[in-house]
Design a protein around this motif. Structure first.
Motif, short mmCIF file in Angstrom:
data_model
loop_
_atom_site.label_atom_id
_atom_site.label_comp_id
_atom_site.label_asym_id
_atom_site.label_seq_id
_atom_site.Cartn_x
_atom_site.Cartn_y
_atom_site.Cartn_z
N ALA A 92 0.92 -1.21 -0.17
CA ALA A 92 0.02 0.03 -0.11
C ALA A 92 1.04 1.28 0.00
O ALA A 92 0.46 2.29 -0.44
N VAL A 93 2.10 1.17 0.57
CA VAL A 93 2.79 2.29 0.74
C VAL A 93 3.64 2.42 -0.49
O VAL A 93 3.75 3.59 -1.35
N VAL A 94 4.51 1.47 -1.15
CA VAL A 94 5.27 1.67 -2.31
C VAL A 94 4.44 1.45 -3.61
O VAL A 94 5.06 2.01 -4.50
N GLY A 95 3.35 1.17 -3.66
CA GLY A 95 2.42 1.03 -5.01
C GLY A 95 2.47 -0.60 -5.55
O GLY A 95 3.50 -1.23 -5.00
N LEU A 96 1.41 -0.68 -6.31
CA LEU A 96 1.44 -2.22 -6.97
C LEU A 96 1.79 -2.07 -8.04
O LEU A 96 1.47 -1.38 -9.08
N VAL A 97 2.83 -2.98 -8.26
CA VAL A 97 3.52 -3.26 -9.64
C VAL A 97 3.43 -4.75 -10.08
O VAL A 97 4.07 -5.58 -9.18
N TRP A 98 2.70 -5.24 -10.86
CA TRP A 98 2.53 -6.64 -11.33
C TRP A 98 3.98 -7.20 -11.83
O TRP A 98 4.44 -6.80 -12.72
N PRO A 99 4.14 -8.46 -11.43
CA PRO A 99 5.44 -9.25 -11.84
C PRO A 99 4.88 -9.90 -13.07
O PRO A 99 3.82 -9.93 -13.38
N SER A 100 5.96 -10.47 -13.80
CA SER A 100 5.69 -11.23 -15.13
C SER A 100 5.11 -12.63 -14.64
O SER A 100 5.23 -13.04 -13.27
N LEU A 101 4.47 -13.21 -15.73
CA LEU A 101 3.96 -14.57 -15.33
C LEU A 101 5.04 -15.49 -15.17
O LEU A 101 4.86 -16.44 -14.10
N ALA A 102 6.12 -15.41 -15.74
CA ALA A 102 7.19 -16.27 -15.38
C ALA A 102 7.79 -16.09 -13.90
O ALA A 102 8.04 -16.92 -13.36
N MET A 103 7.56 -14.91 -13.39
CA MET A 103 8.13 -14.88 -11.83
C MET A 103 7.17 -15.33 -11.04
O MET A 103 7.57 -16.06 -10.29
N VAL A 104 5.93 -15.15 -11.45
CA VAL A 104 4.71 -15.81 -10.50
C VAL A 104 4.93 -17.38 -10.47
O VAL A 104 4.77 -18.03 -9.54
N LEU A 105 5.19 -17.95 -11.64
CA LEU A 105 5.18 -19.37 -11.84
C LEU A 105 6.54 -19.80 -11.10
O LEU A 105 6.57 -21.04 -10.22
N ALA A 106 7.42 -19.15 -11.28
CA ALA A 106 8.83 -19.45 -10.49
C ALA A 106 8.57 -19.30 -8.86
O ALA A 106 9.26 -20.32 -8.18
N LEU A 107 7.87 -18.51 -8.46
CA LEU A 107 7.66 -18.45 -6.91
C LEU A 107 7.08 -19.51 -6.59
O LEU A 107 7.06 -20.10 -5.53
N VAL A 108 5.83 -19.90 -7.47
CA VAL A 108 5.20 -21.14 -6.93
C VAL A 108 5.71 -22.30 -6.94
O VAL A 108 5.61 -23.02 -5.89
N ALA A 109 6.69 -22.48 -7.82
CA ALA A 109 7.37 -23.75 -8.03
C ALA A 109 8.40 -23.69 -6.82
O ALA A 109 8.55 -25.05 -6.17
N GLY A 110 9.19 -22.73 -6.48
CA GLY A 110 9.97 -22.69 -5.61
C GLY A 110 9.21 -22.85 -4.04
O GLY A 110 9.90 -23.52 -3.37
#
Length: 231
Positions: free
Chosen positions: A176-194
Motif C-alpha cells: 500500500a505504501v510503495v505501490g502495486l507493480v505486477w510481476p511477469s507470469l514467469a516470475m509468479v510461476l517461478a515463485l509458486v514452483a520454489g
C-alpha cells in the motif's frame, strides 16, 4: 538477466517456505538489477507477500497468533515513526551497527545461548521495533524477528507459520505504501514452483537443521546490512 532474476525468485520462494523468511534477501538483487530500484522494490514486495501466502494455505492453523501480534503491532506502529526520524539522514552507520548486532546474535544463538528476558512481551516489542527500523534503513526487516523466534525456542512448524503470517501482513501494508507493480507470469510461476518445493522439503528437515536454516538466513541479512553500508 531475466533468467537470473526468475531463478532468484524461485530460490527465494523455496527459502521462504522452508524457514518462514528470506524471499527478499534472495530475490531482491536480481529483480532490482532487472527492473530498476523503483519497480524492482515494488515487485519484490508484492512477490514477497505472495511467497507468504502459498505456505500459509496449509499452515495457518499453526500460526501463534499471540506471538505474531506481539511482533507485528510494534513493527507497524514504529515504521512511520522511524521513517520520519531518518528522513534525509545518513543511515549507513545505523545499518552497519545493526548488521553487526544481528551477526553477533546469530553467532551466540548458534552456539546454544538463550536470553530468557528476550522471550517475553518486551523482547517481542524490541524485536518488532528493530525489524521496523532495519526495514526502513536497509530493507531487511526479517533478521530481528528470526532471532526472536530462534531464541524463544519455537518449533520449526510454528516458526514457519508465524513468520509467514507476520510477513504477509507487513507485506500488504508495504504494498500500500510503495505501490502495486505486477510481476511477469514467469516470475509468479517461478515463485509458486520454489514455494511448492520448499513446502515439500520443510517437514523433512530435522528440527535442528531447520533452526540453523533460520539463523543462516538471518546472518545473510545481517551481512547484507554491513556490506550495503560500507560499499
Amino acid at each position: 538477466m531475466l533468467l537470473l532474476a526468475v531463478a532468484g525468485v524461485a530460490a527465494g520462494g523455496l527459502a521462504q517456505a522452508v524457514t518462514g523468511l528470506g524471499f527478499a534477501l534472495v530475490a531482491a538483487p536480481g529483480l532490482i538489477a532487472l527492473l530498476g530500484p523503483t519497480r524492482g522494490v515494488a515487485v519484490v514486495v508484492l512477490l514477497g507477500t505472495l511467497a507468504s501466502v502459498v505456505p500459509l494455505l496449509g499452515q495457518w492453523r499453526d500460526v501463534q497468533v499471540r506471538d505474531g501480534m506481539a511482533l507485528l503491532v510494534p513493527t507497524l506502529l514504529a515504521t512511520p515513526v522511524v521513517g520520519f526520524l531518518v528522513a534525509g539522514a545518513d543511515t549507513a552507520v545505523v545499518a552497519a551497527a545493526a548488521g553487526v548486532g544481528v551477526l553477533l546474535g546469530v553467532a551466540l544463538l548458534w552456539r546454544g545461548l538463550r536470553w530468557r528476558r528476550l522471550h517475553s512481551l518486551p523482547g517481542a516489542i524490541a524485536a518488532g521495533i528493530t525489524s521496523a527500523t532495519l526495514n526502513v534503513v536497509g530493507g531487511v526487516g526479517g533478521p530481528p524477528v528470526a532471532l526472536y523466534a530462534a531464541n524463544a525456542g519455537w518449533s520449526p512448524l510454528h516458526t514457519r507459520a508465524t513468520l509467514q503470517a507476520f510477513f504477509l501482513v507487513q507485506g500488504v501494508v508495504t504494498v500500500a505504501v510503495v505501490g502495486l507493480v505486477w510481476p511477469s507470469l514467469a516470475m509468479v510461476l517461478a515463485l509458486v514452483a520454489g514455494a511448492l518445493v520448499g513446502i515439500w522439503l520443510a517437514p523433512r528437515l530435522p528440527a535442528e537443521t531447520a533452526r540453523h536454516a533460520v539463523l543462516a538466513v538471518a546472518a545473510f541479512g545481517g551481512l547484507g546490512l554491513v556490506v550495503g553500508a560500507v560499499v
